[in-house]
Design a protein around this motif. Structure first.
Motif, PDB file in Angstrom:
ATOM      1  N   GLY A  19       0.800  -1.224   0.000  1.00  0.00           N
ATOM      2  CA  GLY A  19       0.000   0.000   0.000  1.00  0.00           C
ATOM      3  C   GLY A  19       0.829   1.269   0.000  1.00  0.00           C
ATOM      4  N   LYS A  20       1.973   1.244  -0.692  1.00  0.00           N
ATOM      5  CA  LYS A  20       2.854   2.417  -0.701  1.00  0.00           C
ATOM      6  C   LYS A  20       2.200   3.610  -1.399  1.00  0.00           C
ATOM      7  N   GLU A  21       1.544   3.353  -2.536  1.00  0.00           N
ATOM      8  CA  GLU A  21       0.878   4.462  -3.214  1.00  0.00           C
ATOM      9  C   GLU A  21      -0.307   4.965  -2.391  1.00  0.00           C
ATOM     10  N   TRP A  22      -1.030   4.049  -1.748  1.00  0.00           N
ATOM     11  CA  TRP A  22      -2.149   4.465  -0.895  1.00  0.00           C
ATOM     12  C   TRP A  22      -1.649   5.391   0.212  1.00  0.00           C
ATOM     13  N   VAL A 150      13.125  12.114   4.320  1.00  0.00           N
ATOM     14  CA  VAL A 150      12.321  11.371   5.284  1.00  0.00           C
ATOM     15  C   VAL A 150      12.018  10.014   4.662  1.00  0.00           C
ATOM     16  N   SER A 151      12.257   8.942   5.405  1.00  0.00           N
ATOM     17  CA  SER A 151      11.958   7.594   4.923  1.00  0.00           C
ATOM     18  C   SER A 151      10.938   6.929   5.847  1.00  0.00           C
ATOM     19  N   LEU A 152       9.978   6.249   5.240  1.00  0.00           N
ATOM     20  CA  LEU A 152       8.985   5.494   5.996  1.00  0.00           C
ATOM     21  C   LEU A 152       8.995   4.058   5.484  1.00  0.00           C
ATOM     22  N   THR A 153       9.001   3.114   6.401  1.00  0.00           N
ATOM     23  CA  THR A 153       8.920   1.701   6.024  1.00  0.00           C
ATOM     24  C   THR A 153       7.536   1.181   6.368  1.00  0.00           C
ATOM     25  N   LEU A 154       6.857   0.663   5.349  1.00  0.00           N
ATOM     26  CA  LEU A 154       5.520   0.114   5.533  1.00  0.00           C
ATOM     27  C   LEU A 154       5.657  -1.394   5.701  1.00  0.00           C
ATOM     28  N   PRO A 155       5.397  -1.926   6.887  1.00  0.00           N
ATOM     29  CA  PRO A 155       5.612  -3.364   7.110  1.00  0.00           C
ATOM     30  C   PRO A 155       4.592  -4.202   6.335  1.00  0.00           C
ATOM     31  N   PRO A 156       4.946  -5.456   6.033  1.00  0.00           N
ATOM     32  CA  PRO A 156       3.990  -6.331   5.339  1.00  0.00           C
ATOM     33  C   PRO A 156       2.805  -6.642   6.241  1.00  0.00           C
ATOM     34  N   LEU A 157       1.721  -7.041   5.614  1.00  0.00           N
ATOM     35  CA  LEU A 157       0.475  -7.256   6.346  1.00  0.00           C
ATOM     36  C   LEU A 157       0.613  -8.368   7.391  1.00  0.00           C
ATOM     37  N   ARG A 158       1.455  -9.355   7.136  1.00  0.00           N
ATOM     38  CA  ARG A 158       1.637 -10.454   8.095  1.00  0.00           C
ATOM     39  C   ARG A 158       2.255  -9.968   9.409  1.00  0.00           C
ATOM     40  N   ASP A 159       2.908  -8.798   9.371  1.00  0.00           N
ATOM     41  CA  ASP A 159       3.528  -8.257  10.578  1.00  0.00           C
ATOM     42  C   ASP A 159       2.641  -7.233  11.283  1.00  0.00           C
ATOM     43  N   ARG A 160       1.460  -7.010  10.773  1.00  0.00           N
ATOM     44  CA  ARG A 160       0.523  -6.079  11.433  1.00  0.00           C
ATOM     45  C   ARG A 160      -0.898  -6.646  11.346  1.00  0.00           C
ATOM     46  N   ARG A 161      -1.042  -7.833  11.888  1.00  0.00           N
ATOM     47  CA  ARG A 161      -2.324  -8.538  11.813  1.00  0.00           C
ATOM     48  C   ARG A 161      -3.443  -7.772  12.520  1.00  0.00           C
ATOM     49  N   GLY A 201       0.651 -11.526  -0.823  1.00  0.00           N
ATOM     50  CA  GLY A 201       0.401 -10.407  -1.723  1.00  0.00           C
ATOM     51  C   GLY A 201       0.013  -9.123  -1.004  1.00  0.00           C
ATOM     52  N   ASN A 202       0.063  -9.160   0.332  1.00  0.00           N
ATOM     53  CA  ASN A 202      -0.183  -7.979   1.160  1.00  0.00           C
ATOM     54  C   ASN A 202      -1.565  -7.375   0.925  1.00  0.00           C
ATOM     55  N   VAL A 203      -1.684  -6.052   1.037  1.00  0.00           N
ATOM     56  CA  VAL A 203      -2.993  -5.398   0.984  1.00  0.00           C
ATOM     57  C   VAL A 203      -3.658  -5.622  -0.374  1.00  0.00           C
TER      58      VAL A 203
END
Length: 309
Positions: A19-22, A150-161, A201-203
């Motif tokens: 969801g990087k573009e989101w 500024v850098s932001l890391t968006l974790p995969p969905l499995r790591d933010r259940r 496949g994440n979000v």
């Protein structure tokens, strides 16, 4: 909120489909440029010889096929935000020009000597490790530092259940309205399966699963039977591969029609995902014309925007 309020460049890191573009759109919508345009471009999806023209524009006659002047994405995003997805796949010579734009805030169209001032916030994203890309020579170190103020890391969905139930409810509401289905909710068994799934496949995968479930559900609630086998881990047998057990209660002709539509939809989703929503490439893979593909996508409630990387 501090990132949204700032006007600095931003680099978003994360796996494909997280969801990087989101996130970039959300930051744009909360920032001072919200009233301006948000222009997204996938640097890895454009042939190397055309990327400069897409970004900076070109003058008529500057190369074969350039029959008229054309503005690039930096100009069309003036006053707003330009999102450069998969920036690590940008050719080195284009990276040099990107660096100059970020430093000088001016562009030159291909084939032109005139400098054009641009007022754009640049956000970029990559699914690769920038440090690895720098070591391999694929990404210029100076461009990385300029993009990554500024850098932001968006974790995969499995790591933010813990986010999964809210995402499921959100896309359930979206597709219930879009598809006009009278489905009231999601039962506990289905939600448990969705939360437990690893989401490779994440979000993007979750979005497609929810769209499919809303379309196939014939009861008041989405159940495990409405979810793909890849999510539930159930293996009901070849005859149930469509995933809608209540087909067996319907006349053969109607069941066959619904099963065929469900397969066709899953088939198109698979190829649209692989092609990043590009109609011409998906049509070529499917062996149909782009016009026929577009018409069928409309009939099945599919939008190319939902598959853009």
């Amino acid at each position: 909120r501090r990132v949204a309020a700032a006007d600095t460049t931003l680099l978003i890191l994360g796996e494909t489909g997280v969801g990087k573009e989101w996130l970039a759109r959300a930051i744009h919508g909360e920032g001072p440029r919200a009233a301006g345009p948000f222009v997204a471009i996938n640097c890895g999806a454009i042939p190397e010889g055309l990327l400069e023209s897409e970004l900076f524009g070109h003058k008529a006659g500057s190369f074969t096929g350039a029959v008229q002047d054309r503005r690039g994405h930096f100009e069309t995003a003036h006053g707003g935000t330009l999102f450069l997805d998969e920036v690590g796949e940008t050719p080195r010579q284009v990276q040099v020009r990107l660096l100059r734009v970020l430093q000088e805030r001016v562009i030159q169209a291909v084939g032109s000597e005139r400098e054009i001032p641009v007022d754009v916030r640049v956000m970029a994203a990559t699914n690769r490790d920038p440090e690895d890309e720098i070591r391999s020579g694929a990404l210029r170190q100076d461009l990385y530092y300029r993009l990554g103020v500024v850098s932001l890391t968006l974790p995969p969905l499995r790591d933010r259940r813990e986010d999964i139930p809210a995402l499921v409810e959100n896309y359930f509401d979206i597709y219930r309205a879009r598809l006009g289905r009278n489905v009231l909710g999601i039962d506990r068994g289905a939600m448990d399966a969705l939360v437990a799934h690893s989401w490779p496949g994440n979000v993007r995968e979750l979005i497609n699963v929810m769209e499919r479930a809303v379309l196939l559900c014939n009861g008041e609630e989405i159940t495990r039977a409405d979810l793909p086998e890849a999510v539930t881990g159930d293996h009901p047998g070849v005859t149930r591969s469509v995933g809608a057990s209540d087909l067996f209660t319907k006349p053969l002709r109607e069941a066959r029609r619904e099963a065929a539509a469900a397969f066709e939809r899953d088939y198109l989703i698979h190829h649209l995902e692989a092609c990043g929503g590009r109609i011409a490439e998906t049509a070529r893979r499917a062996g149909v014309t782009p016009r026929a593909l577009f018409d069928r996508m409309q009939q099945l409630g599919l939008r190319k925007e939902d598959f853009r990387r």
